[in-house]
Design an enzyme around this catalytic site. Structure first.
Site, PDB file in Angstrom:
ATOM      1  N   ASN A 153       0.626  -1.210  -0.187  1.00 33.11           N
ATOM      2  CA  ASN A 153       0.179   0.035  -0.020  1.00 33.11           C
ATOM      3  C   ASN A 153       0.986   1.057   0.078  1.00 33.11           C
ATOM      4  O   ASN A 153       0.270   2.363  -0.075  1.00 33.11           O
ATOM      5  CB  ASN A 153      -0.934   0.052   1.417  1.00 33.11           C
ATOM      6  CG  ASN A 153      -1.834  -0.988   1.138  1.00 33.11           C
ATOM      7  OD1 ASN A 153      -1.297  -2.175   1.860  1.00 33.11           O
ATOM      8  ND2 ASN A 153      -3.006  -1.034   0.694  1.00 33.11           N
ATOM      9  N   ILE A 155       0.149   6.534  -1.244  1.00 29.87           N
ATOM     10  CA  ILE A 155      -0.382   5.829  -0.309  1.00 29.87           C
ATOM     11  C   ILE A 155      -1.883   5.108  -0.789  1.00 29.87           C
ATOM     12  O   ILE A 155      -2.537   6.047  -1.035  1.00 29.87           O
ATOM     13  CB  ILE A 155      -0.512   6.531   1.248  1.00 29.87           C
ATOM     14  CG1 ILE A 155       0.727   6.920   1.716  1.00 29.87           C
ATOM     15  CG2 ILE A 155      -1.240   5.609   2.330  1.00 29.87           C
ATOM     16  CD1 ILE A 155       0.847   7.865   2.864  1.00 29.87           C
ATOM     17  N   CYS A 156      -1.979   3.939  -0.958  1.00 32.25           N
ATOM     18  CA  CYS A 156      -2.913   3.465  -1.666  1.00 32.25           C
ATOM     19  C   CYS A 156      -3.826   2.889  -0.550  1.00 32.25           C
ATOM     20  O   CYS A 156      -3.679   1.665  -0.236  1.00 32.25           O
ATOM     21  CB  CYS A 156      -2.850   2.507  -2.600  1.00 32.25           C
ATOM     22  SG  CYS A 156      -3.903   2.229  -3.952  1.00 32.25           S
ATOM     23  N   VAL A 157      -4.900   3.523  -0.122  1.00 35.90           N
ATOM     24  CA  VAL A 157      -5.866   3.123   0.803  1.00 35.90           C
ATOM     25  C   VAL A 157      -7.179   3.717   0.660  1.00 35.90           C
ATOM     26  O   VAL A 157      -7.501   5.025   0.130  1.00 35.90           O
ATOM     27  CB  VAL A 157      -5.298   3.399   2.340  1.00 35.90           C
ATOM     28  CG1 VAL A 157      -4.297   2.283   2.862  1.00 35.90           C
ATOM     29  CG2 VAL A 157      -5.149   4.749   2.595  1.00 35.90           C
ATOM     30  N   GLN A 194      -8.197  -1.790   5.030  1.00 35.49           N
ATOM     31  CA  GLN A 194      -9.050  -1.320   3.857  1.00 35.49           C
ATOM     32  C   GLN A 194     -10.419  -1.288   4.491  1.00 35.49           C
ATOM     33  O   GLN A 194     -11.157  -0.457   3.871  1.00 35.49           O
ATOM     34  CB  GLN A 194      -8.943  -2.238   2.542  1.00 35.49           C
ATOM     35  CG  GLN A 194      -7.434  -1.970   2.052  1.00 35.49           C
ATOM     36  CD  GLN A 194      -7.077  -0.873   1.453  1.00 35.49           C
ATOM     37  OE1 GLN A 194      -7.853   0.107   1.538  1.00 35.49           O
ATOM     38  NE2 GLN A 194      -5.943  -0.725   0.657  1.00 35.49           N
TER      39      GLN A 194
END
Lengths: 287, 85
Positions: free
Chosen positions: A124, A131-133, A148
């Site tokens: 993530n 920041i991949c959330v 998530q």
């Protein structure tokens, strides 16, 4: 090729395209590339001050944050990697920028501990700092991992709850944070990934951050926390390195990128020891 | 002793009866107003959802307007419906 593999392969392709292509999506998340004029609403100003006050008075363990003295929009945060994880004792430095209509929209947030854009610390946490959330609106797919499932942004969230969500990404087995990777693709992948993250944490997030070898503009109060925490965690760092010295010179293949990472624990040990003697010398001079 | 009241001034206090002290959106006390208003009272009213959560009307309206689909309560994420009772 099983269906699982095809899905994962497609996901990896989609992600690769997203990080390269769409310029708009690039600017959407990056707090340092956001050119929104500064005109915070009254609600936003009051809320950011309240959020900062909560962070100062009710600080979650392992999380430190300071506001920018000149611009209320910017918040600088340090998350220390939790114990008994491959991130143990690492210093993860983030910049956040609140939008004008905060808290209707979430802040933009970027990780700057990436060895200058070279190390991806987590499925993530990209090497670009993205920041991949879902809580930041940067992941719109289904919720896979527990982090998530905390779900999307809501104005009832605040900076400290957001930082806690990010801290929960730094867990014992980050391999499984990757969407669709609820089982290992190849047996041992999770352990191999932990081996790489442990090494990169000590090299980039500990030594690199204490020496600030990437020239990051870290507020002085957070720099002092980094130096003091380094001295507190030093024995732990040393124990980890010594338990891994036999791996020195070997390589581990990153299960996501297939790139071989060379573990140079012998050199890392020397670097750690010399930082420690330098820091403790300057500390005893102050006293 | 005889007291003759020549005049008097009545003073009343009021407060919102909400199930929380602060608005979950702006985090300001319900006894005050939302940060965009100057005076608490009828000009900055509170509203309740069917889920029982309560907000400054101005705060929840900004949130609902930003959500094109799936208007949810910021606290419990149930579908937001005004409680008109």
């Amino acid at each position: 090729m099983s269906l699982q593999i095809i899905i994962n392969f497609t996901l990896t392709r989609i992600r690769a395209n997203m990080s390269k292509g769409d310029e708009n999506s690039y600017f959407y998340w990056d707090p340092l590339n956001d050119h929104e004029a500064d005109s915070l609403t009254n609600t936003a100003m009051a809320r950011i001050k309240k959020d900062l006050m909560t962070l100062y008075t009710d600080t979650p363990p392992g999380i430190f944050a300071v506001g920018d003295e000149k611009n209320l929009k910017f918040i600088y945060a340090l998350i220390i990697g939790p114990m008994n994880t491959p991130y143990q004792g690492g210093f993860f430095y983030f910049v956040l920028k609140c939008p004008n209509d905060y808290p209707i929209q979430p802040p933009r947030m970027k990780l700057l501990t990436t060895d200058g854009g070279r190390v991806r610390f987590n499925p993530n946490l990209y090497e670009t700092g993205k920041i991949c959330v879902s809580i930041l609106g940067t992941w719109t797919g289904p919720a896979w991992s527990p982090a998530q499932q905390i779900s999307t942004w809501s104005p009832a969230q605040q900076i400290s709850s957001l930082l806690l969500t990010i801290q929960s990404l730094l867990n014992e087995k980050p391999y499984y944070n990757e969407p669709g990777f609820d089982k290992e693709m190849v047996p041992g992948d999770s352990d191999r990934y932990n081996e790489i993250i442990t090494y990169q944490t000590l090299r980039v997030a500990v030594c690199g951050m204490v020496e600030n070898d990437c020239g990051l503009n870290i507020p002085e109060s957070l720099q002092n926390i980094i130096k003091q925490s380094f001295l507190n965690f030093y024995e732990e760092y040393l124990l980890t390195i010594e338990s891994k010295l036999h791996l020195s010179g070997t390589s581990v293949v990153d299960p996501f990128t297939s790139v071989a990472i060379k573990l140079d624990y012998a050199e890392l040990r020397n670097r750690l020891v010399s930082i420690h003697s330098r820091l403790s010398a300057s500390k005893s001079q102050e006293e | 002793m005889k007291v003759i009241i020549k005049n008097w001034t009545g003073v009343a206090t009021w407060k919102w009866i909400a199930n929380d002290d602060n608005c979950g959106i702006c985090r300001m006390p319900f006894d005050g107003c939302c940060p965009d208003c100057k005076l608490p009272g009828d000009d900055c009213p509170l509203v309740w959802g069917e889920c029982s959560h309560c907000f400054h009307m101005h705060c929840i309206m900004k949130w609902l307007q930003s959500q094109q689909v799936n208007q949810q309560c910021p606290m419990c994420r149930q579908e937001w419906k005004f409680n008109n009772k």
